[in-house]
Motif scaffolding. Structure first.
Motif, PDB file in Angstrom:
ATOM      1  N   SER A  79      74.714 -35.303  26.818  1.00 22.78           N
ATOM      2  CA  SER A  79      75.744 -34.303  27.099  1.00 22.78           C
ATOM      3  C   SER A  79      75.490 -33.011  26.343  1.00 22.78           C
ATOM      4  N   LEU A  80      74.978 -33.130  25.126  1.00 24.39           N
ATOM      5  CA  LEU A  80      74.697 -31.949  24.304  1.00 24.39           C
ATOM      6  C   LEU A  80      73.606 -31.083  24.931  1.00 24.39           C
ATOM      7  N   LEU A  81      72.545 -31.717  25.426  1.00 25.49           N
ATOM      8  CA  LEU A  81      71.379 -30.988  25.935  1.00 25.49           C
ATOM      9  C   LEU A  81      71.299 -30.994  27.457  1.00 25.49           C
ATOM     10  N   GLY A 275      75.928 -39.455  17.139  1.00 22.47           N
ATOM     11  CA  GLY A 275      76.935 -39.453  18.196  1.00 22.47           C
ATOM     12  C   GLY A 275      78.276 -38.943  17.708  1.00 22.47           C
ATOM     13  N   ALA A 276      78.638 -39.310  16.479  1.00 26.73           N
ATOM     14  CA  ALA A 276      79.918 -38.887  15.921  1.00 26.73           C
ATOM     15  C   ALA A 276      79.942 -37.387  15.660  1.00 26.73           C
ATOM     16  N   ALA A 277      78.826 -36.830  15.200  1.00 24.48           N
ATOM     17  CA  ALA A 277      78.757 -35.388  14.964  1.00 24.48           C
ATOM     18  C   ALA A 277      78.954 -34.620  16.264  1.00 24.48           C
ATOM     19  N   ILE A 278      78.353 -35.109  17.336  1.00 26.03           N
ATOM     20  CA  ILE A 278      78.523 -34.464  18.638  1.00 26.03           C
ATOM     21  C   ILE A 278      79.971 -34.589  19.105  1.00 26.03           C
ATOM     22  N   SER A 279      80.571 -35.739  18.858  1.00 22.25           N
ATOM     23  CA  SER A 279      81.988 -35.915  19.199  1.00 22.25           C
ATOM     24  C   SER A 279      82.853 -34.901  18.456  1.00 22.25           C
ATOM     25  N   TYR A 280      82.507 -34.675  17.174  1.00 27.43           N
ATOM     26  CA  TYR A 280      83.277 -33.691  16.410  1.00 27.43           C
ATOM     27  C   TYR A 280      83.166 -32.301  17.032  1.00 27.43           C
ATOM     28  N   ILE A 281      81.944 -31.886  17.344  1.00 18.36           N
ATOM     29  CA  ILE A 281      81.757 -30.555  17.945  1.00 18.36           C
ATOM     30  C   ILE A 281      82.611 -30.418  19.198  1.00 18.36           C
ATOM     31  N   SER A 282      82.684 -31.480  19.982  1.00 14.85           N
ATOM     32  CA  SER A 282      83.438 -31.422  21.236  1.00 14.85           C
ATOM     33  C   SER A 282      84.929 -31.192  21.014  1.00 14.85           C
ATOM     34  N   THR A 283      85.443 -31.550  19.834  1.00 18.48           N
ATOM     35  CA  THR A 283      86.872 -31.338  19.570  1.00 18.48           C
ATOM     36  C   THR A 283      87.215 -29.856  19.444  1.00 18.48           C
ATOM     37  N   LEU A 284      86.195 -29.013  19.280  1.00 17.69           N
ATOM     38  CA  LEU A 284      86.432 -27.571  19.177  1.00 17.69           C
ATOM     39  C   LEU A 284      86.566 -26.916  20.542  1.00 17.69           C
ATOM     40  N   GLY A 285      86.231 -27.662  21.605  1.00 12.17           N
ATOM     41  CA  GLY A 285      86.309 -27.101  22.948  1.00 12.17           C
ATOM     42  C   GLY A 285      87.248 -27.875  23.840  1.00 12.17           C
ATOM     43  N   GLN A 286      87.343 -27.445  25.079  1.00 13.23           N
ATOM     44  CA  GLN A 286      88.199 -28.094  26.058  1.00 13.23           C
ATOM     45  C   GLN A 286      87.413 -28.317  27.336  1.00 13.23           C
ATOM     46  N   GLY A 287      87.796 -29.341  28.089  1.00 13.26           N
ATOM     47  CA  GLY A 287      87.129 -29.615  29.344  1.00 13.26           C
ATOM     48  C   GLY A 287      87.379 -31.038  29.800  1.00 13.26           C
ATOM     49  N   ALA A 288      86.949 -31.333  31.027  1.00 13.38           N
ATOM     50  CA  ALA A 288      87.170 -32.658  31.606  1.00 13.38           C
ATOM     51  C   ALA A 288      86.111 -33.660  31.164  1.00 13.38           C
ATOM     52  N   LEU A 290      82.593 -34.533  28.355  1.00 12.58           N
ATOM     53  CA  LEU A 290      82.045 -34.215  27.041  1.00 12.58           C
ATOM     54  C   LEU A 290      81.168 -32.971  27.120  1.00 12.58           C
ATOM     55  N   HIS A 291      80.368 -32.850  28.157  1.00 18.28           N
ATOM     56  CA  HIS A 291      79.496 -31.681  28.300  1.00 18.28           C
ATOM     57  C   HIS A 291      80.318 -30.398  28.397  1.00 18.28           C
ATOM     58  N   GLU A 292      81.361 -30.421  29.190  1.00 14.34           N
ATOM     59  CA  GLU A 292      82.201 -29.230  29.330  1.00 14.34           C
ATOM     60  C   GLU A 292      82.840 -28.847  27.995  1.00 14.34           C
ATOM     61  N   LYS A 293      83.307 -29.826  27.258  1.00 13.08           N
ATOM     62  CA  LYS A 293      83.900 -29.548  25.945  1.00 13.08           C
ATOM     63  C   LYS A 293      82.871 -28.937  24.998  1.00 13.08           C
ATOM     64  N   LEU A 294      81.646 -29.459  25.039  1.00 15.35           N
ATOM     65  CA  LEU A 294      80.603 -28.949  24.160  1.00 15.35           C
ATOM     66  C   LEU A 294      80.227 -27.518  24.520  1.00 15.35           C
ATOM     67  N   VAL A 295      80.142 -27.223  25.805  1.00 17.70           N
ATOM     68  CA  VAL A 295      79.822 -25.857  26.233  1.00 17.70           C
ATOM     69  C   VAL A 295      80.864 -24.878  25.721  1.00 17.70           C
ATOM     70  N   ARG A 296      82.129 -25.228  25.863  1.00 13.22           N
ATOM     71  CA  ARG A 296      83.196 -24.334  25.401  1.00 13.22           C
ATOM     72  C   ARG A 296      83.234 -24.263  23.877  1.00 13.22           C
ATOM     73  N   ALA A 297      82.945 -25.376  23.230  1.00  8.88           N
ATOM     74  CA  ALA A 297      82.904 -25.380  21.769  1.00  8.88           C
ATOM     75  C   ALA A 297      81.830 -24.435  21.254  1.00  8.88           C
ATOM     76  N   ASP A 299      80.569 -21.869  22.772  1.00  2.00           N
ATOM     77  CA  ASP A 299      80.979 -20.481  23.022  1.00  2.00           C
ATOM     78  C   ASP A 299      81.826 -19.968  21.858  1.00  2.00           C
ATOM     79  N   LEU A 300      82.742 -20.793  21.388  1.00  2.00           N
ATOM     80  CA  LEU A 300      83.598 -20.410  20.264  1.00  2.00           C
ATOM     81  C   LEU A 300      82.808 -20.336  18.964  1.00  2.00           C
ATOM     82  N   ILE A 301      81.927 -21.299  18.754  1.00  2.00           N
ATOM     83  CA  ILE A 301      81.094 -21.292  17.547  1.00  2.00           C
ATOM     84  C   ILE A 301      80.247 -20.025  17.489  1.00  2.00           C
ATOM     85  N   GLU A 302      79.615 -19.700  18.608  1.00  2.00           N
ATOM     86  CA  GLU A 302      78.741 -18.529  18.620  1.00  2.00           C
ATOM     87  C   GLU A 302      79.526 -17.246  18.357  1.00  2.00           C
ATOM     88  N   ALA A 303      80.698 -17.131  18.950  1.00  5.25           N
ATOM     89  CA  ALA A 303      81.513 -15.941  18.726  1.00  5.25           C
ATOM     90  C   ALA A 303      81.918 -15.815  17.264  1.00  5.25           C
TER      91      ALA A 303
END
Length: 412
Positions: A79-81, A275-288, A290-297, A299-303
């Protein structure tokens, strides 16, 4: 309304941030060398060890649970890559994995073949390929770095690439100066010549959305200890490349993917933390998903990180005696800032910053030794490097700039 990271909430997930040094609150600006570990990952590693571990392929619960954890970690990395889980392999670190991949892939090379490496890269995506090329009588060509722009000379690809090119190895982002390279363009040109593309995404992975196939990478590697997890390396290879790879392995070991690259017993507890670290990153984003959450996360991290990096770079540019090594403002960069101070060894700057102010920054060439040599810094201690993460704050950047200003003024 522009969404922002709740940095104080982020900081609560990193227990290391509570550390003090000589009575002062530590400021971690050494993220490019390895981030601090999030509580999600710490808990996962601890839980695996506390509940009892087991090796694979057994019928007893700890063995079955271990296989489930590894499978889940592969799905998380997928999901991350944005790659299939079965194309994900784990190992001790990126360098070890890349040495194994290069040695296996080179078995198909012939004298007269060619490969291309770059002057901007970390040596982990240079020397494994150079060593393999030497073993096989293959010519190594260098894609040069422009020392004024701190970018690769992509126009040179026209004469570097040929029908004999078998591989192009390139970093997605420079771990020394932060420059993000147009890997998609390089991959398109390499593929037109029938060459494979190996991408080092170790430095990029903590800072941006990465889609292996969209980049055109045939092989892409990163390391979890850069994105809030344990010291575990990750490699993902496109299925046809992976399946054709003639890896060095023990005779009874599986020949299927991804097992063929995972020699010996893996770091199961560490992989649980991946796996847990990736799960944590996903909590910073939103989406339906895991991949969608990571993409949005991301975006926020980069900003968040870009705003901090802009603040830091502006402060350094205004500081007399400091030379900032940074690509132009219109060039995409990670929040990694390299500089030198006139007449002062980088190690001395780092020592004063930690001893007097509790600020953790690093010095050296960071294995981007060709870049340091081209810039004339290899005989003077390399760079001073500061890097930013989602848990860093404006106040920490200001503290860094104020402390560095005092250190520099004392030396002038």
């Amino acid at each position: 309304m522009t969404l922002r990271i709740d940095v104080e909430r982020v900081r609560q997930q990193f227990p290391a941030l509570a550390r003090t040094h000589r009575g002062q609150q530590v400021v971690y600006l050494d993220g490019p060398g390895g981030s601090q570990v999030c509580q999600f990952a710490i808990d996962a590693v601890s839980a695996y060890m506390s509940r009892g571990g087991g090796n694979l392929h057994g019928v007893f619960p700890t063995s079955v649970e271990t296989e489930d954890i590894l499978a889940q970690a592969r799905r998380s990395v997928g999901s991350l890559l944005n790659v299939p889980a079965e194309e994900v392999a784990f190992g001790p670190n990126m360098t070890t994995l890349n040495l194994a991949i290069s040695r296996a892939l080179a078995r198909t090379w012939q004298p007269g073949d060619e490969i291309v490496v770059t002057e901007l890269d970390h040596r982990a995506n240079v020397d494994p390929w150079r060593r393999a090329a030497k073993d096989r009588g293959v010519t190594v060509k260098w894609l040069k770095v422009d020392t004024k722009t701190l970018t690769l000379d992509l126009k040179a690809l026209d004469h570097l690439l040929s029908p004999r090119t078998r591989l192009v190895a390139v970093g997605l982002a420079s771990n020394a100066v932060g420059t993000v390279t147009d890997v998609r363009h390089i991959a398109s040109m390499a593929h037109a010549m029938g060459a494979l593309v190996a991408v080092d995404a170790v430095h990029a992975a903590p800072h941006m959305v990465i889609d292996r196939d969209a980049l055109g990478a045939d092989m892409l590697l990163c390391s979890a200890y850069k994105f809030f997890g344990p010291h575990v390396g990750v490699a993902t290879l496109r299925r046809d490349v992976f399946e054709s790879l003639d890896t060095y392995k023990l005779e009874p070991a599986p020949s299927s993917i991804p097992d063929k690259l995972e020699t010996g017993t893996q770091n199961h507890a560490g992989i649980a933390g991946v796996g847990a670290a990736i799960s944590y990153i996903s909590t910073l984003g939103q989406g339906a998903t895991l991949h969608e959450k990571l993409v949005r996360a991301f975006d926020l991290i980069e900003a968040h990180e870009d705003a901090l990096a802009w603040r830091m770079r502006q402060g350094l540019q205004d500081l007399p005696g400091v030379t900032l090594y940074s690509a132009a403002p219109d060039i995409r960069k990670t929040p990694t800032i390299a500089f030198t101070v006139d007449g002062v060894a980088p190690r001395e700057i780092c020592q004063e910053m930690v001893d007097e102010y509790g600020i953790f920054i690093a010095d050296g060439d960071f294995y981007a030794s060709t870049l340091a040599h081209k810039l004339g810094l290899d005989q003077t201690g390399g760079f001073v490097r500061a890097g930013l993460a989602p848990y860093n704050t404006n106040a920490e950047v200001d503290a860094f700039l104020e402390a560095l200003t005092r250190v520099v003024k004392r030396r002038r």
